[in-house]
Design an enzyme around this catalytic site. Structure first.
Site, mmCIF file in Angstrom:
data_model
loop_
_atom_site.group_PDB
_atom_site.id
_atom_site.type_symbol
_atom_site.label_atom_id
_atom_site.label_comp_id
_atom_site.label_asym_id
_atom_site.label_seq_id
_atom_site.Cartn_x
_atom_site.Cartn_y
_atom_site.Cartn_z
ATOM 1 N N ASN A 45 0.727 -1.199 -0.072
ATOM 2 C CA ASN A 45 0.076 0.150 -0.018
ATOM 3 C C ASN A 45 0.922 1.166 -0.065
ATOM 4 O O ASN A 45 1.930 1.180 0.625
ATOM 5 C CB ASN A 45 -1.235 0.134 1.241
ATOM 6 C CG ASN A 45 -0.555 -0.109 2.513
ATOM 7 O OD1 ASN A 45 0.771 -0.934 2.596
ATOM 8 N ND2 ASN A 45 -0.940 0.537 3.418
ATOM 9 N N GLU A 47 0.384 5.074 0.603
ATOM 10 C CA GLU A 47 -0.412 6.362 1.041
ATOM 11 C C GLU A 47 -0.030 7.569 0.520
ATOM 12 O O GLU A 47 1.021 7.695 0.045
ATOM 13 C CB GLU A 47 -0.557 6.098 2.634
ATOM 14 C CG GLU A 47 -1.380 5.038 3.042
ATOM 15 C CD GLU A 47 -1.460 4.832 4.503
ATOM 16 O OE1 GLU A 47 -1.127 5.772 5.251
ATOM 17 O OE2 GLU A 47 -2.316 3.855 5.063
ATOM 18 N N CYS A 56 -4.111 0.526 -2.244
ATOM 19 C CA CYS A 56 -3.756 -0.593 -1.519
ATOM 20 C C CYS A 56 -2.890 -1.470 -2.093
ATOM 21 O O CYS A 56 -2.709 -1.464 -3.343
ATOM 22 C CB CYS A 56 -5.383 -1.501 -1.616
ATOM 23 S SG CYS A 56 -6.509 -0.638 -0.611
ATOM 24 N N GLU A 58 -3.098 -4.683 -2.751
ATOM 25 C CA GLU A 58 -3.517 -5.530 -3.902
ATOM 26 C C GLU A 58 -3.840 -5.126 -5.298
ATOM 27 O O GLU A 58 -3.460 -5.574 -6.282
ATOM 28 C CB GLU A 58 -4.990 -6.244 -3.438
ATOM 29 C CG GLU A 58 -4.932 -7.093 -2.157
ATOM 30 C CD GLU A 58 -5.239 -6.286 -0.900
ATOM 31 O OE1 GLU A 58 -4.728 -4.900 -0.883
ATOM 32 O OE2 GLU A 58 -5.887 -6.698 0.176
ATOM 33 N N CYS A 87 -10.092 -5.175 0.879
ATOM 34 C CA CYS A 87 -11.260 -4.145 0.829
ATOM 35 C C CYS A 87 -11.905 -4.426 -0.383
ATOM 36 O O CYS A 87 -11.856 -5.262 -1.165
ATOM 37 C CB CYS A 87 -10.797 -2.798 0.806
ATOM 38 S SG CYS A 87 -10.248 -2.268 -0.726
ATOM 39 N N CYS A 90 -10.511 -3.608 -3.784
ATOM 40 C CA CYS A 90 -9.664 -4.604 -4.458
ATOM 41 C C CYS A 90 -10.454 -5.624 -4.856
ATOM 42 O O CYS A 90 -9.989 -6.152 -5.966
ATOM 43 C CB CYS A 90 -8.730 -4.725 -3.354
ATOM 44 S SG CYS A 90 -7.481 -3.394 -3.060
#
Ligand code: THU
Length: 132
Positions: A45, A47, A56, A58, A87, A90
């Site tokens: 991930n 940010e 993310c 994934e 999530c 994803c």
């Protein structure tokens, strides 16, 4: 997927997790996606100070793979501190390329927390067939 490939996938997800850039949430995630070609694409991930701009682990792995020409995937391993599940965004992004994807979620020690398929994680998915 044989045991060796599973171990490799989990190890790659954990290694990717160590490269997460998550100064805001401090929730580090790593993912490793095994393509039908046998190649593994990993991601963490990443940010951003503009929070919603982050991505993310994934999707990082998926976008790397698809942009290298991959379209078929066997399995994804996801490493989090506590075995958190992928999530919804994803799940949706991954589902574009097939619902039979095996999903392995491991904790920060590499222990399997749960194993499932994308089909189970995203029932009645909206997909390419709905736009035919
Ligand atoms: N995160 C992932 O990388 N994968 C998930 O499936 C769940 C959430 C990231 C996004 C954000 O950087 C942090 O974890 C906290 O939500």
């Amino acid at each position: 997927m044989n045991d060796d490939n599973r171990r490799t996938l989990i190890a790659r997800a954990m290694a990717a997790r160590a490269r997460a850039y998550a100064p805001y949430s401090k929730y580090h995630v790593g993912a490793a996606l095994r393509a039908a070609s046998g190649k593994v694409y990993d991601g963490a991930n990443v940010e951003n100070a503009v929070y919603p701009a982050g991505i993310c682990a994934e999707r990082t792995a998926l976008v790397k793979a698809v942009s290298e020409g991959e379209r078929k995937f066997e399995a994804i391993a996801i490493a989090t501190s506590n075995g958190g599940s992928p999530c919804g965004v994803c799940r949706q992004m991954l589902s574009e390329f097939g619902l039979d994807l095996i999903v392995l979620v491991v904790d920060d020690k590499g222990a399997l927390v749960h194993e499932t398929t994308l089909r189970d994680l995203l029932p009645r998915a909206f997909g390419p067939k709905d736009l035919e």
